[in-house]
Motif scaffolding. Structure first.
Motif, PDB file in Angstrom:
ATOM      1  N   VAL A  22       0.959  -1.191  -0.080  1.00 38.03           N
ATOM      2  CA  VAL A  22       0.047  -0.011   0.054  1.00 38.03           C
ATOM      3  C   VAL A  22       0.897   1.338  -0.084  1.00 38.03           C
ATOM      4  O   VAL A  22       2.024   1.055   0.384  1.00 38.03           O
ATOM      5  CB  VAL A  22      -0.995  -0.024   1.041  1.00 38.03           C
ATOM      6  N   CYS A  23       0.343   2.308  -0.339  1.00 36.96           N
ATOM      7  CA  CYS A  23       1.270   3.536  -0.725  1.00 36.96           C
ATOM      8  C   CYS A  23       0.637   4.604   0.210  1.00 36.96           C
ATOM      9  O   CYS A  23      -0.675   4.877   0.316  1.00 36.96           O
ATOM     10  CB  CYS A  23       1.227   3.885  -1.917  1.00 36.96           C
ATOM     11  N   ILE A  24       1.407   5.877   0.566  1.00 29.44           N
ATOM     12  CA  ILE A  24       0.772   6.801   1.317  1.00 29.44           C
ATOM     13  C   ILE A  24      -0.002   7.649   0.411  1.00 29.44           C
ATOM     14  O   ILE A  24       0.250   7.611  -1.122  1.00 29.44           O
ATOM     15  CB  ILE A  24       2.018   8.000   1.527  1.00 29.44           C
ATOM     16  N   GLY A  25      -1.110   8.174   0.667  1.00 28.77           N
ATOM     17  CA  GLY A  25      -2.028   8.676  -0.307  1.00 28.77           C
ATOM     18  C   GLY A  25      -3.130   7.941  -1.080  1.00 28.77           C
ATOM     19  O   GLY A  25      -4.270   8.346  -1.691  1.00 28.77           O
ATOM     20  N   ASP A  26      -2.831   6.594  -0.720  1.00 28.72           N
ATOM     21  CA  ASP A  26      -4.106   5.702  -1.340  1.00 28.72           C
ATOM     22  C   ASP A  26      -5.506   5.918  -1.044  1.00 28.72           C
ATOM     23  O   ASP A  26      -5.569   6.262   0.079  1.00 28.72           O
ATOM     24  CB  ASP A  26      -3.721   4.284  -0.936  1.00 28.72           C
ATOM     25  N   LEU A  45     -14.981   6.904   2.140  1.00 31.99           N
ATOM     26  CA  LEU A  45     -14.021   7.116   1.294  1.00 31.99           C
ATOM     27  C   LEU A  45     -12.964   7.420   2.028  1.00 31.99           C
ATOM     28  O   LEU A  45     -12.853   8.456   2.947  1.00 31.99           O
ATOM     29  CB  LEU A  45     -14.200   8.171   0.189  1.00 31.99           C
ATOM     30  N   LEU A  46     -11.862   6.539   2.128  1.00 27.54           N
ATOM     31  CA  LEU A  46     -10.646   6.712   2.943  1.00 27.54           C
ATOM     32  C   LEU A  46      -9.307   6.871   2.480  1.00 27.54           C
ATOM     33  O   LEU A  46      -9.284   6.339   1.214  1.00 27.54           O
ATOM     34  CB  LEU A  46     -10.508   5.319   3.913  1.00 27.54           C
ATOM     35  N   GLN A  47      -8.212   7.543   2.994  1.00 31.35           N
ATOM     36  CA  GLN A  47      -7.232   7.840   2.386  1.00 31.35           C
ATOM     37  C   GLN A  47      -6.049   7.623   3.327  1.00 31.35           C
ATOM     38  O   GLN A  47      -6.079   8.230   4.513  1.00 31.35           O
ATOM     39  CB  GLN A  47      -7.016   9.412   1.722  1.00 31.35           C
ATOM     40  N   VAL A 107      -9.146   3.174  -5.347  1.00 28.66           N
ATOM     41  CA  VAL A 107      -9.631   4.107  -6.259  1.00 28.66           C
ATOM     42  C   VAL A 107      -8.846   5.021  -6.818  1.00 28.66           C
ATOM     43  O   VAL A 107      -8.852   5.220  -8.099  1.00 28.66           O
ATOM     44  CB  VAL A 107     -10.818   5.139  -5.404  1.00 28.66           C
ATOM     45  N   ASP A 108      -7.739   5.338  -6.222  1.00 33.84           N
ATOM     46  CA  ASP A 108      -6.509   6.224  -6.594  1.00 33.84           C
ATOM     47  C   ASP A 108      -5.332   6.030  -5.923  1.00 33.84           C
ATOM     48  O   ASP A 108      -5.270   5.647  -4.719  1.00 33.84           O
ATOM     49  CB  ASP A 108      -6.995   7.454  -6.585  1.00 33.84           C
ATOM     50  N   ARG A 109      -4.152   5.899  -6.511  1.00 34.23           N
ATOM     51  CA  ARG A 109      -2.839   5.648  -6.038  1.00 34.23           C
ATOM     52  C   ARG A 109      -2.003   6.939  -6.531  1.00 34.23           C
ATOM     53  O   ARG A 109      -1.242   6.729  -7.532  1.00 34.23           O
ATOM     54  CB  ARG A 109      -2.278   4.481  -6.445  1.00 34.23           C
TER      55      ARG A 109
END
Length: 236
Positions: free
Chosen positions: A105-109, A117-119, A170-172
């Motif tokens: 997993v990456c920072i900001g995912d 909706l979680l980041q 949703v976004d990386r």
């Protein structure tokens, strides 16, 4: 969207005295219990969940803590006679999954989970309360050096979470910055490693990272030195 994992368990806990023989009790929300039903999630966190020290825990930038169930085999090998059962929920997490770790997993995912909706906002900085919980003086340091810290989410959209909800990516925005890389930059095993100041500088510019961690990295670049972790890692 791609499914990364499903929520296996959700946990919440009220603030209670954290006691160990020979120590004055301190308020803490690290002890949590499984929650079988849906949970309301707000920008400030999960309904029914509390933190003992709001100066360093909780808040909109650390609303939800996710700890991989994958790590508990490691912890059982380190502390085979632990006074606390080393199984999901032991370290105060709200979300437990298998298959999602700091490695992938990456920072900001950004994840769609239930109707929320979680980041991912930052990793966990373990403190001495973990030592007290496990009755092990080096537990917080062990979590830090192992890199098995878990991570926090900020809530981008309020809603509901439940067991078996899927976490769908949703976004990386920062694919080069896995949580493993970020945690290794924050807690380097070799503070004098070549290229580390460049890592700190790059990390300080990640806009999806919490302001506190950005500031920490920027200060290291400015001072060419790391902060003292003693007060955080060991009970004064």
């Amino acid at each position: 969207m791609s499914t990364v994992a499903s929520i296996e368990m959700l946990f919440v806990g009220r603030v209670k005295p954290l006691e160990r023989k020979g120590h004055v009790a301190v308020p803490s929300g690290i002890v949590k219990q499984p929650h079988p039903g849906p949970l309301r999630v707000s920008f400030n966190g999960v309904e029914g969940d509390e933190q003992g020290d709001l100066l360093v825990h909780g808040g909109v930038e650390k609303a939800i803590h996710h700890y991989p169930a994958d790590h508990y085999e490691f912890w059982r090998s380190v502390y085979p006679s632990s006074v606390v059962p080393l199984e999901p929920g032991a370290f105060g997490e709200n979300i437990s999954t298998s298959g999602m770790t700091e490695h992938n997993v990456c920072i900001g995912d950004i994840y769609r989970a239930g109707s929320t909706l979680l980041q991912i906002s930052q990793g966990r900085q373990p403190c001495w309360k973990l030592n007290r919980l496990l009755n092990e003086r080096e537990a917080a340091l062990m979590m830090q050096t192992s890199g098995a810290t878990g991570w926090y989410y900020r809530v981008l959209e309020e809603g509901w979470l439940a067991r078996h909800d899927r976490l769908e990516l949703v976004d990386r925005p920062c694919p080069a910055w896995t949580m493993e890389r970020l945690i290794n930059a924050l807690f380097p095993l070799d503070p004098g490693a070549p290229g580390l100041p460049e890592e700190w500088h790059e990390a300080s510019t990640i806009k999806q990272l919490t302001a506190k961690w950005q500031t920490t990295f920027a200060r290291r670049v400015q001072l060419n030195a790391m902060e003292d972790w003693t007060r955080r890692l060991y009970e004064a």
